[in-house]
Scaffold this motif. Structure first.
Motif, PDB file in Angstrom:
ATOM      1  N   ILE A 267      -2.722  -0.174   6.291  1.00 42.03           N
ATOM      2  CA  ILE A 267      -2.394   0.947   7.052  1.00 42.03           C
ATOM      3  C   ILE A 267      -0.775   1.204   6.802  1.00 42.03           C
ATOM      4  CG2 ILE A 267      -1.509   1.400   9.553  1.00 42.03           C
ATOM      5  CD1 ILE A 267      -4.050  -0.126  10.216  1.00 42.03           C
ATOM      6  N   PRO A 268      -0.531   2.270   6.367  1.00 37.80           N
ATOM      7  CA  PRO A 268       1.125   2.567   6.255  1.00 37.80           C
ATOM      8  C   PRO A 268       1.976   2.708   7.421  1.00 37.80           C
ATOM      9  CG  PRO A 268      -0.311   4.619   5.934  1.00 37.80           C
ATOM     10  CD  PRO A 268      -1.028   3.492   6.284  1.00 37.80           C
ATOM     11  N   VAL A 269       3.118   2.036   7.307  1.00 35.22           N
ATOM     12  CA  VAL A 269       4.229   2.334   8.355  1.00 35.22           C
ATOM     13  C   VAL A 269       5.192   2.542   8.123  1.00 35.22           C
ATOM     14  CG1 VAL A 269       5.317   0.718  10.017  1.00 35.22           C
ATOM     15  CG2 VAL A 269       3.186   0.211   9.502  1.00 35.22           C
ATOM     16  N   VAL A 270       5.889   3.606   8.882  1.00 36.12           N
ATOM     17  CA  VAL A 270       7.421   4.299   8.553  1.00 36.12           C
ATOM     18  C   VAL A 270       8.269   3.440   9.300  1.00 36.12           C
ATOM     19  CG1 VAL A 270       8.554   6.082   8.721  1.00 36.12           C
ATOM     20  CG2 VAL A 270       6.274   6.543   8.215  1.00 36.12           C
ATOM     21  N   TYR A 271       9.034   2.522   8.681  1.00 39.95           N
ATOM     22  CA  TYR A 271       9.798   1.640   9.427  1.00 39.95           C
ATOM     23  C   TYR A 271      11.131   2.279   9.740  1.00 39.95           C
ATOM     24  CZ  TYR A 271       7.204  -2.322   8.429  1.00 39.95           C
ATOM     25  OH  TYR A 271       6.176  -3.566   8.521  1.00 39.95           O
ATOM     26  N   HIS A 272      11.914   1.943  10.935  1.00 42.01           N
ATOM     27  CA  HIS A 272      13.196   2.293  11.156  1.00 42.01           C
ATOM     28  C   HIS A 272      14.187   1.694  10.155  1.00 42.01           C
ATOM     29  CE1 HIS A 272      11.711   4.750  14.635  1.00 42.01           C
ATOM     30  NE2 HIS A 272      11.265   3.572  15.224  1.00 42.01           N
ATOM     31  N   CYS A 274      16.680  -0.077  10.896  1.00 42.79           N
ATOM     32  CA  CYS A 274      17.166  -1.069  11.351  1.00 42.79           C
ATOM     33  C   CYS A 274      16.576  -2.284  10.857  1.00 42.79           C
ATOM     34  CB  CYS A 274      17.617  -1.283  12.788  1.00 42.79           C
ATOM     35  SG  CYS A 274      16.146  -0.837  13.701  1.00 42.79           S
ATOM     36  N   VAL A 275      15.232  -2.187  10.543  1.00 43.95           N
ATOM     37  CA  VAL A 275      14.199  -3.267   9.883  1.00 43.95           C
ATOM     38  C   VAL A 275      14.669  -3.700   8.630  1.00 43.95           C
ATOM     39  CG1 VAL A 275      11.912  -4.045   9.880  1.00 43.95           C
ATOM     40  CG2 VAL A 275      12.589  -2.257  11.359  1.00 43.95           C
ATOM     41  N   SER A 276      14.821  -4.992   8.403  1.00 44.68           N
ATOM     42  CA  SER A 276      15.167  -5.792   7.254  1.00 44.68           C
ATOM     43  C   SER A 276      14.025  -5.741   6.158  1.00 44.68           C
ATOM     44  CB  SER A 276      15.652  -7.184   7.317  1.00 44.68           C
ATOM     45  OG  SER A 276      14.647  -7.879   7.816  1.00 44.68           O
ATOM     46  N   ARG A 277      14.375  -5.633   4.828  1.00 41.30           N
ATOM     47  CA  ARG A 277      13.571  -5.677   3.929  1.00 41.30           C
ATOM     48  C   ARG A 277      12.831  -7.038   4.096  1.00 41.30           C
ATOM     49  NH1 ARG A 277      13.244  -3.180  -0.977  1.00 41.30           N
ATOM     50  NH2 ARG A 277      13.356  -1.670   0.354  1.00 41.30           N
ATOM     51  N   ASP A 278      13.502  -8.221   4.352  1.00 45.14           N
ATOM     52  CA  ASP A 278      12.792  -9.276   4.304  1.00 45.14           C
ATOM     53  C   ASP A 278      11.706  -9.528   5.257  1.00 45.14           C
ATOM     54  OD1 ASP A 278      12.792 -12.328   3.990  1.00 45.14           O
ATOM     55  OD2 ASP A 278      13.068 -12.171   6.025  1.00 45.14           O
ATOM     56  N   LEU A 279      11.997  -8.796   6.636  1.00 47.36           N
ATOM     57  CA  LEU A 279      10.827  -8.648   7.920  1.00 47.36           C
ATOM     58  C   LEU A 279       9.773  -7.761   7.037  1.00 47.36           C
ATOM     59  CD1 LEU A 279       9.875  -9.376  10.243  1.00 47.36           C
ATOM     60  CD2 LEU A 279      11.225  -7.673  11.336  1.00 47.36           C
ATOM     61  N   ARG A 280      10.106  -6.701   6.557  1.00 47.70           N
ATOM     62  CA  ARG A 280       8.872  -5.690   6.071  1.00 47.70           C
ATOM     63  C   ARG A 280       8.056  -6.669   4.954  1.00 47.70           C
ATOM     64  NH1 ARG A 280      12.009   0.153   5.289  1.00 47.70           N
ATOM     65  NH2 ARG A 280      13.485  -0.305   6.756  1.00 47.70           N
ATOM     66  N   GLU A 281       8.801  -7.278   4.335  1.00 49.97           N
ATOM     67  CA  GLU A 281       7.959  -8.212   3.049  1.00 49.97           C
ATOM     68  C   GLU A 281       7.279  -9.242   3.827  1.00 49.97           C
ATOM     69  OE1 GLU A 281      10.725  -9.138   0.341  1.00 49.97           O
ATOM     70  OE2 GLU A 281      10.872  -7.010  -0.684  1.00 49.97           O
ATOM     71  N   PHE A 380       8.729   2.801   0.881  1.00 52.60           N
ATOM     72  CA  PHE A 380       8.929   1.884  -0.382  1.00 52.60           C
ATOM     73  C   PHE A 380       7.828   2.337  -1.319  1.00 52.60           C
ATOM     74  CE2 PHE A 380       8.492  -2.282  -2.459  1.00 52.60           C
ATOM     75  CZ  PHE A 380       9.839  -2.221  -3.202  1.00 52.60           C
ATOM     76  N   TRP A 381       6.610   1.944  -0.776  1.00 50.72           N
ATOM     77  CA  TRP A 381       5.442   1.943  -1.548  1.00 50.72           C
ATOM     78  C   TRP A 381       5.705   3.339  -2.456  1.00 50.72           C
ATOM     79  CZ3 TRP A 381       1.411  -1.000  -3.064  1.00 50.72           C
ATOM     80  CH2 TRP A 381       0.393  -0.475  -3.553  1.00 50.72           C
ATOM     81  N   HIS A 382       5.700   4.690  -1.614  1.00 57.00           N
ATOM     82  CA  HIS A 382       5.775   6.070  -2.152  1.00 57.00           C
ATOM     83  C   HIS A 382       6.973   6.274  -3.257  1.00 57.00           C
ATOM     84  CE1 HIS A 382       2.096   7.486  -0.820  1.00 57.00           C
ATOM     85  NE2 HIS A 382       2.094   6.644   0.114  1.00 57.00           N
TER      86      HIS A 382
END
Length: 384
Positions: A267-272, A274-281, A380-382
Protein backbone atom coordinates in the motif's frame (compact mmCIF):
# COMPACT_ATOMS: atom_id res chain seq x y z
CA UNK A 1 7.85 -18.80 -16.99
CA UNK A 2 4.09 -19.49 -16.69
CA UNK A 3 4.51 -21.05 -13.24
CA UNK A 4 1.45 -19.30 -11.83
CA UNK A 5 1.16 -16.58 -9.24
CA UNK A 6 0.38 -16.52 -5.53
CA UNK A 7 -2.98 -17.94 -4.44
CA UNK A 8 -3.80 -19.27 -7.91
CA UNK A 9 -4.20 -15.86 -9.52
CA UNK A 10 -3.93 -15.49 -13.28
CA UNK A 11 -3.10 -12.54 -15.50
CA UNK A 12 -3.89 -11.95 -19.13
CA UNK A 13 -3.60 -9.51 -22.00
CA UNK A 14 -5.85 -8.76 -24.95
CA UNK A 15 -4.81 -9.47 -28.52
CA UNK A 16 -6.25 -7.34 -31.33
CA UNK A 17 -4.80 -7.92 -34.81
CA UNK A 18 -7.32 -5.23 -35.80
CA UNK A 19 -5.10 -2.47 -34.45
CA UNK A 20 -1.48 -3.70 -34.26
CA UNK A 21 1.00 -5.27 -36.63
CA UNK A 22 1.97 -8.92 -36.29
CA UNK A 23 5.46 -7.88 -35.15
CA UNK A 24 4.02 -5.68 -32.39
CA UNK A 25 1.67 -8.43 -31.28
CA UNK A 26 4.36 -11.11 -31.18
CA UNK A 27 6.62 -8.88 -29.09
CA UNK A 28 3.72 -8.19 -26.72
CA UNK A 29 2.84 -11.89 -26.40
CA UNK A 30 6.42 -12.87 -25.62
CA UNK A 31 6.83 -10.16 -23.01
CA UNK A 32 3.60 -11.20 -21.27
CA UNK A 33 4.57 -14.87 -21.34
CA UNK A 34 8.03 -14.12 -19.93
CA UNK A 35 6.37 -12.34 -16.99
CA UNK A 36 4.14 -15.31 -16.19
CA UNK A 37 0.90 -14.19 -17.86
CA UNK A 38 -1.15 -17.22 -18.90
CA UNK A 39 -4.23 -15.87 -20.65
CA UNK A 40 -5.04 -14.05 -23.87
CA UNK A 41 -8.39 -12.53 -24.72
CA UNK A 42 -9.34 -11.75 -28.29
CA UNK A 43 -12.61 -10.72 -29.88
CA UNK A 44 -14.09 -11.95 -33.13
CA UNK A 45 -17.04 -9.60 -32.57
CA UNK A 46 -15.52 -6.23 -33.38
CA UNK A 47 -16.53 -6.17 -37.05
CA UNK A 48 -19.98 -7.48 -36.11
CA UNK A 49 -20.33 -4.62 -33.63
CA UNK A 50 -19.06 -2.01 -36.11
CA UNK A 51 -15.78 -1.11 -34.41
CA UNK A 52 -13.61 1.09 -36.63
CA UNK A 53 -10.82 -0.81 -38.47
CA UNK A 54 -12.07 -4.16 -37.17
CA UNK A 55 -10.60 -7.31 -38.72
CA UNK A 56 -12.89 -9.87 -40.37
CA UNK A 57 -13.37 -12.94 -38.09
CA UNK A 58 -12.42 -15.15 -41.04
CA UNK A 59 -9.00 -13.48 -41.34
CA UNK A 60 -6.13 -15.96 -41.29
CA UNK A 61 -4.25 -13.63 -38.95
CA UNK A 62 -6.35 -14.76 -36.00
CA UNK A 63 -5.45 -18.44 -36.38
CA UNK A 64 -1.77 -17.65 -36.96
CA UNK A 65 -1.57 -15.53 -33.83
CA UNK A 66 -3.60 -17.99 -31.73
CA UNK A 67 -1.18 -20.77 -32.62
CA UNK A 68 1.70 -18.52 -31.64
CA UNK A 69 -0.03 -18.05 -28.28
CA UNK A 70 0.07 -21.79 -27.78
CA UNK A 71 3.84 -21.75 -28.34
CA UNK A 72 4.06 -19.25 -25.48
CA UNK A 73 1.73 -21.35 -23.28
CA UNK A 74 -0.93 -18.65 -23.41
CA UNK A 75 -4.53 -19.90 -23.33
CA UNK A 76 -6.73 -18.11 -25.88
CA UNK A 77 -10.28 -16.98 -25.16
CA UNK A 78 -12.34 -15.54 -28.03
CA UNK A 79 -15.48 -13.46 -27.78
CA UNK A 80 -18.30 -14.72 -30.05
CA UNK A 81 -22.06 -14.57 -30.46
CA UNK A 82 -24.54 -16.55 -32.56
CA UNK A 83 -24.00 -14.38 -35.66
CA UNK A 84 -20.20 -14.70 -35.60
CA UNK A 85 -20.37 -18.42 -34.86
CA UNK A 86 -22.48 -18.87 -37.99
CA UNK A 87 -20.01 -16.81 -40.06
CA UNK A 88 -17.25 -19.17 -38.91
CA UNK A 89 -19.29 -22.18 -39.99
CA UNK A 90 -19.71 -23.33 -36.39
CA UNK A 91 -22.73 -24.12 -34.26
CA UNK A 92 -23.31 -25.03 -30.60
CA UNK A 93 -22.80 -28.66 -31.60
CA UNK A 94 -19.76 -28.06 -33.80
CA UNK A 95 -16.84 -25.94 -32.57
CA UNK A 96 -14.28 -27.70 -34.76
CA UNK A 97 -13.34 -24.55 -36.73
CA UNK A 98 -12.53 -22.72 -33.49
CA UNK A 99 -10.57 -25.71 -32.18
CA UNK A 100 -8.54 -25.74 -35.40
CA UNK A 101 -7.75 -22.05 -34.89
CA UNK A 102 -6.15 -22.80 -31.53
CA UNK A 103 -9.00 -21.46 -29.38
CA UNK A 104 -9.16 -22.89 -25.84
CA UNK A 105 -12.14 -20.92 -24.48
CA UNK A 106 -15.20 -19.41 -26.17
CA UNK A 107 -16.79 -16.46 -24.41
CA UNK A 108 -20.44 -16.39 -25.44
CA UNK A 109 -21.65 -12.80 -25.61
CA UNK A 110 -25.27 -13.46 -26.52
CA UNK A 111 -27.61 -15.39 -28.74
CA UNK A 112 -27.84 -18.68 -26.86
CA UNK A 113 -29.87 -20.11 -23.99
CA UNK A 114 -28.93 -22.78 -21.43
CA UNK A 115 -29.61 -25.69 -23.81
CA UNK A 116 -27.24 -24.42 -26.52
CA UNK A 117 -24.57 -23.46 -23.97
CA UNK A 118 -24.84 -26.91 -22.41
CA UNK A 119 -24.34 -28.45 -25.85
CA UNK A 120 -21.19 -26.36 -26.27
CA UNK A 121 -19.76 -27.69 -23.00
CA UNK A 122 -20.02 -31.22 -24.41
CA UNK A 123 -17.74 -30.48 -27.40
CA UNK A 124 -15.14 -33.20 -28.07
CA UNK A 125 -12.24 -30.70 -28.30
CA UNK A 126 -12.16 -29.79 -24.61
CA UNK A 127 -12.97 -26.15 -25.34
CA UNK A 128 -14.17 -24.29 -22.24
CA UNK A 129 -17.33 -22.16 -22.40
CA UNK A 130 -17.11 -18.74 -20.79
CA UNK A 131 -20.28 -17.04 -19.57
CA UNK A 132 -20.88 -13.30 -19.58
CA UNK A 133 -20.69 -12.56 -15.85
CA UNK A 134 -22.04 -9.03 -16.42
CA UNK A 135 -25.45 -10.60 -17.06
CA UNK A 136 -25.45 -11.77 -13.44
CA UNK A 137 -24.81 -8.38 -11.82
CA UNK A 138 -27.29 -7.37 -9.10
CA UNK A 139 -27.57 -5.08 -6.08
CA UNK A 140 -25.45 -6.25 -3.15
CA UNK A 141 -27.25 -8.97 -1.20
CA UNK A 142 -29.66 -9.75 -4.05
CA UNK A 143 -29.88 -12.94 -6.09
CA UNK A 144 -28.94 -12.28 -9.74
CA UNK A 145 -31.86 -12.57 -12.15
CA UNK A 146 -29.86 -15.01 -14.27
CA UNK A 147 -29.48 -17.50 -11.42
CA UNK A 148 -32.26 -19.77 -12.72
CA UNK A 149 -30.71 -19.92 -16.21
CA UNK A 150 -27.36 -20.77 -14.64
CA UNK A 151 -28.95 -23.60 -12.65
CA UNK A 152 -30.50 -24.96 -15.85
CA UNK A 153 -27.15 -24.83 -17.63
CA UNK A 154 -25.42 -26.61 -14.76
CA UNK A 155 -27.98 -29.40 -14.81
CA UNK A 156 -27.77 -29.88 -18.59
CA UNK A 157 -24.11 -29.40 -19.40
CA UNK A 158 -20.65 -30.15 -18.06
CA UNK A 159 -20.06 -27.69 -15.17
CA UNK A 160 -16.32 -28.39 -15.09
CA UNK A 161 -16.06 -26.79 -18.53
CA UNK A 162 -17.59 -23.50 -17.46
CA UNK A 163 -15.81 -20.27 -16.66
CA UNK A 164 -17.05 -16.65 -16.59
CA UNK A 165 -15.82 -13.18 -17.47
CA UNK A 166 -17.27 -9.71 -17.03
CA UNK A 167 -17.55 -7.34 -19.99
CA UNK A 168 -15.12 -4.55 -20.66
CA UNK A 169 -16.46 -1.05 -21.35
CA UNK A 170 -14.42 1.10 -23.79
CA UNK A 171 -16.78 4.08 -23.50
CA UNK A 172 -16.22 6.19 -20.40
CA UNK A 173 -18.97 6.33 -17.75
CA UNK A 174 -20.39 2.94 -18.79
CA UNK A 175 -18.36 0.63 -16.53
CA UNK A 176 -19.75 -1.37 -13.64
CA UNK A 177 -19.78 -0.62 -9.93
CA UNK A 178 -17.69 -3.23 -8.14
CA UNK A 179 -20.35 -3.72 -5.46
CA UNK A 180 -22.86 -4.78 -8.11
CA UNK A 181 -20.44 -7.46 -9.30
CA UNK A 182 -20.24 -9.17 -5.91
CA UNK A 183 -23.51 -11.18 -6.15
CA UNK A 184 -22.40 -12.52 -9.54
CA UNK A 185 -18.94 -13.44 -8.24
CA UNK A 186 -20.41 -15.12 -5.15
CA UNK A 187 -22.93 -17.11 -7.20
CA UNK A 188 -20.35 -18.27 -9.74
CA UNK A 189 -17.78 -19.20 -7.10
CA UNK A 190 -20.43 -21.19 -5.20
CA UNK A 191 -20.50 -23.44 -8.29
CA UNK A 192 -16.66 -23.48 -8.56
CA UNK A 193 -16.80 -21.35 -11.73
CA UNK A 194 -13.70 -19.09 -11.96
CA UNK A 195 -14.31 -15.44 -12.81
CA UNK A 196 -12.26 -12.95 -14.86
CA UNK A 197 -12.48 -9.18 -15.39
CA UNK A 198 -10.59 -6.43 -17.20
CA UNK A 199 -8.31 -3.59 -16.12
CA UNK A 200 -7.09 -0.65 -18.18
CA UNK A 201 -3.68 0.53 -19.27
CA UNK A 202 -3.07 4.11 -18.20
CA UNK A 203 -0.43 4.77 -20.83
CA UNK A 204 -1.30 3.10 -24.12
CA UNK A 205 -3.50 4.78 -26.67
CA UNK A 206 -7.17 3.80 -26.56
CA UNK A 207 -7.88 1.95 -29.80
CA UNK A 208 -11.27 0.37 -29.21
CA UNK A 209 -12.85 3.77 -28.53
CA UNK A 210 -10.36 6.62 -29.11
CA UNK A 211 -12.58 9.43 -27.75
CA UNK A 212 -12.52 7.68 -24.36
CA UNK A 213 -9.69 6.19 -22.31
CA UNK A 214 -9.03 2.75 -20.96
CA UNK A 215 -10.83 -0.53 -21.52
CA UNK A 216 -11.87 -1.91 -18.15
CA UNK A 217 -14.76 -3.60 -16.35
CA UNK A 218 -15.14 -1.26 -13.35
CA UNK A 219 -15.73 2.41 -14.04
CA UNK A 220 -13.75 3.58 -11.01
CA UNK A 221 -10.75 1.66 -12.40
CA UNK A 222 -10.58 3.65 -15.62
CA UNK A 223 -7.97 6.03 -14.21
CA UNK A 224 -6.17 3.57 -11.91
CA UNK A 225 -2.80 1.92 -12.53
CA UNK A 226 -3.67 -1.64 -13.60
CA UNK A 227 -1.79 -3.24 -10.69
CA UNK A 228 -4.03 -1.40 -8.18
CA UNK A 229 -7.21 -2.18 -10.13
CA UNK A 230 -6.12 -5.82 -10.35
CA UNK A 231 -5.69 -6.04 -6.58
CA UNK A 232 -9.23 -4.70 -6.05
CA UNK A 233 -10.59 -7.37 -8.38
CA UNK A 234 -8.67 -10.11 -6.58
CA UNK A 235 -10.02 -8.87 -3.24
CA UNK A 236 -13.54 -9.05 -4.68
CA UNK A 237 -13.06 -12.71 -5.62
CA UNK A 238 -12.00 -12.44 -9.26
CA UNK A 239 -9.34 -15.02 -10.13
CA UNK A 240 -7.99 -13.56 -13.39
CA UNK A 241 -7.34 -9.94 -14.35
CA UNK A 242 -6.75 -9.09 -18.01
CA UNK A 243 -5.55 -5.88 -19.64
CA UNK A 244 -8.50 -4.90 -21.83
CA UNK A 245 -6.60 -2.44 -24.01
CA UNK A 246 -4.75 -3.37 -27.18
CA UNK A 247 -1.40 -2.90 -25.45
CA UNK A 248 0.21 -1.87 -22.18
CA UNK A 249 3.62 -0.57 -21.23
CA UNK A 250 6.22 -3.13 -20.09
CA UNK A 251 6.30 -1.36 -16.71
CA UNK A 252 2.55 -1.89 -16.27
CA UNK A 253 2.86 -5.61 -17.03
CA UNK A 254 5.85 -5.89 -14.69
CA UNK A 255 4.00 -4.17 -11.83
CA UNK A 256 1.00 -6.46 -12.31
CA UNK A 257 3.19 -9.57 -12.33
CA UNK A 258 5.10 -8.51 -9.21
CA UNK A 259 1.90 -7.74 -7.29
CA UNK A 260 0.16 -10.94 -8.40
CA UNK A 261 3.13 -13.01 -7.30
CA UNK A 262 3.12 -11.65 -3.76
CA UNK A 263 0.96 -12.70 -0.83
CA UNK A 264 1.67 -9.27 0.67
CA UNK A 265 -0.54 -6.37 -0.41
CA UNK A 266 1.68 -3.31 -0.84
CA UNK A 267 0.00 0.00 0.00
CA UNK A 268 1.57 3.32 -1.06
CA UNK A 269 1.64 6.06 1.55
CA UNK A 270 2.23 9.76 0.90
CA UNK A 271 4.20 10.85 3.98
CA UNK A 272 4.22 14.29 5.51
CA UNK A 273 7.58 16.02 5.37
CA UNK A 274 8.09 15.82 9.15
CA UNK A 275 8.32 12.00 9.07
CA UNK A 276 11.97 10.94 9.15
CA UNK A 277 13.50 8.69 6.51
CA UNK A 278 14.52 6.30 9.29
CA UNK A 279 10.91 5.85 10.46
CA UNK A 280 9.67 5.43 6.89
CA UNK A 281 12.22 2.69 6.27
CA UNK A 282 11.50 0.92 9.58
CA UNK A 283 7.79 0.84 8.86
CA UNK A 284 8.41 -0.20 5.26
CA UNK A 285 10.32 -3.28 6.43
CA UNK A 286 7.43 -4.59 8.57
CA UNK A 287 4.77 -7.03 7.40
CA UNK A 288 1.47 -6.00 8.99
CA UNK A 289 -1.84 -7.73 9.51
CA UNK A 290 -4.90 -5.91 10.78
CA UNK A 291 -6.71 -7.20 13.84
CA UNK A 292 -9.55 -9.64 13.24
CA UNK A 293 -11.70 -7.81 15.80
CA UNK A 294 -12.12 -5.03 13.25
CA UNK A 295 -12.95 -1.64 14.79
CA UNK A 296 -15.59 0.58 13.25
CA UNK A 297 -13.34 3.59 12.80
CA UNK A 298 -9.79 2.39 12.12
CA UNK A 299 -7.63 -0.44 10.87
CA UNK A 300 -5.27 -1.50 13.66
CA UNK A 301 -1.90 -3.14 12.96
CA UNK A 302 0.21 -3.99 15.99
CA UNK A 303 3.38 -5.45 14.45
CA UNK A 304 5.15 -2.09 14.85
CA UNK A 305 4.38 -1.69 18.57
CA UNK A 306 7.46 -0.76 20.54
CA UNK A 307 8.81 1.74 18.02
CA UNK A 308 9.44 4.86 20.10
CA UNK A 309 8.18 8.08 18.51
CA UNK A 310 7.81 11.50 20.14
CA UNK A 311 4.60 13.49 19.62
CA UNK A 312 4.71 15.19 16.20
CA UNK A 313 1.81 16.43 14.06
CA UNK A 314 -0.96 15.25 16.38
CA UNK A 315 -3.65 16.85 14.22
CA UNK A 316 -6.96 16.00 12.61
CA UNK A 317 -7.19 12.44 11.33
CA UNK A 318 -8.99 12.44 7.99
CA UNK A 319 -10.34 9.30 6.35
CA UNK A 320 -7.51 7.02 5.11
CA UNK A 321 -4.79 8.94 6.89
CA UNK A 322 -2.01 6.73 8.29
CA UNK A 323 -1.08 7.22 11.93
CA UNK A 324 1.26 5.85 14.60
CA UNK A 325 0.71 5.99 18.35
CA UNK A 326 3.37 8.10 20.02
CA UNK A 327 4.98 7.68 23.46
CA UNK A 328 2.02 9.32 25.19
CA UNK A 329 -0.03 6.19 24.48
CA UNK A 330 2.28 3.99 26.58
CA UNK A 331 1.65 0.29 25.78
CA UNK A 332 0.11 1.19 22.40
CA UNK A 333 3.18 3.14 21.31
CA UNK A 334 4.16 2.29 17.74
CA UNK A 335 0.77 0.86 16.72
CA UNK A 336 -0.03 1.69 13.09
CA UNK A 337 -3.57 2.68 12.16
CA UNK A 338 -5.44 3.68 9.01
CA UNK A 339 -8.51 5.82 9.63
CA UNK A 340 -11.72 4.53 8.05
CA UNK A 341 -13.64 7.69 8.98
CA UNK A 342 -12.83 11.33 9.65
CA UNK A 343 -11.64 11.56 13.26
CA UNK A 344 -10.55 14.40 15.48
CA UNK A 345 -7.02 14.93 16.80
CA UNK A 346 -5.52 12.83 19.58
CA UNK A 347 -2.52 13.86 21.66
CA UNK A 348 -1.27 10.26 21.59
CA UNK A 349 -1.40 9.83 17.81
CA UNK A 350 0.95 11.17 15.12
CA UNK A 351 -0.43 11.63 11.61
CA UNK A 352 2.21 10.21 9.25
CA UNK A 353 0.48 10.85 5.92
CA UNK A 354 -2.27 9.25 3.87
CA UNK A 355 -2.91 6.30 1.58
CA UNK A 356 -2.33 7.41 -2.01
CA UNK A 357 -5.71 8.07 -3.70
CA UNK A 358 -5.02 5.46 -6.41
CA UNK A 359 -4.79 2.76 -3.74
CA UNK A 360 -7.81 3.65 -1.61
CA UNK A 361 -9.79 0.76 -3.06
CA UNK A 362 -7.24 -1.70 -1.64
CA UNK A 363 -8.08 -0.95 1.98
CA UNK A 364 -11.13 -3.20 2.17
CA UNK A 365 -8.86 -6.13 1.30
CA UNK A 366 -6.91 -5.81 4.57
CA UNK A 367 -9.80 -5.38 6.99
CA UNK A 368 -10.49 -8.21 9.49
CA UNK A 369 -6.97 -9.53 8.91
CA UNK A 370 -7.95 -10.75 5.45
CA UNK A 371 -4.53 -10.22 3.96
CA UNK A 372 -1.08 -9.26 5.20
CA UNK A 373 0.18 -5.93 3.96
CA UNK A 374 3.13 -3.57 3.90
CA UNK A 375 3.38 0.16 3.33
CA UNK A 376 5.88 2.00 1.19
CA UNK A 377 6.87 5.59 0.59
CA UNK A 378 5.08 6.52 -2.63
CA UNK A 379 7.15 9.64 -3.36
CA UNK A 380 10.49 7.95 -2.74
CA UNK A 381 9.55 4.82 -4.73
CA UNK A 382 8.45 6.79 -7.78
CA UNK A 383 11.51 9.06 -7.67
CA UNK A 384 13.85 6.10 -8.06
Amino acid sequence: MNAGYASGRELGISLYPDFLTDAELLCYLKRASDLGFTRVFSSLLLKNQRFHQAEDPLSARFAALFHKCREYNLKVTVDINDDVLAVLGCSPGDLSRLAGMGVRVVRVDGGYGPEELAEMTRNPHGIMVELNASDLCAPEGALPSGAAALDALLSLGRPERLTACFNFYPREDTGLRIGDMLPAIELLKSHSIPVSAFVASQISNSRLHPPSRGCCTVESHRDLPPAFAMEELFSAGVSCALIGDASALPSELEEMAAAADSEILRIPVVYHGCVSRDLRERLGAIIFQSREDQPDKVIRATASRGIRVPPVRCGERSRLCVTIDNERNFQYMGELQIALKDLGPSAGVNVLGFVHPDAQGLIDGIRFGRRRFSIYDYAFWHAE
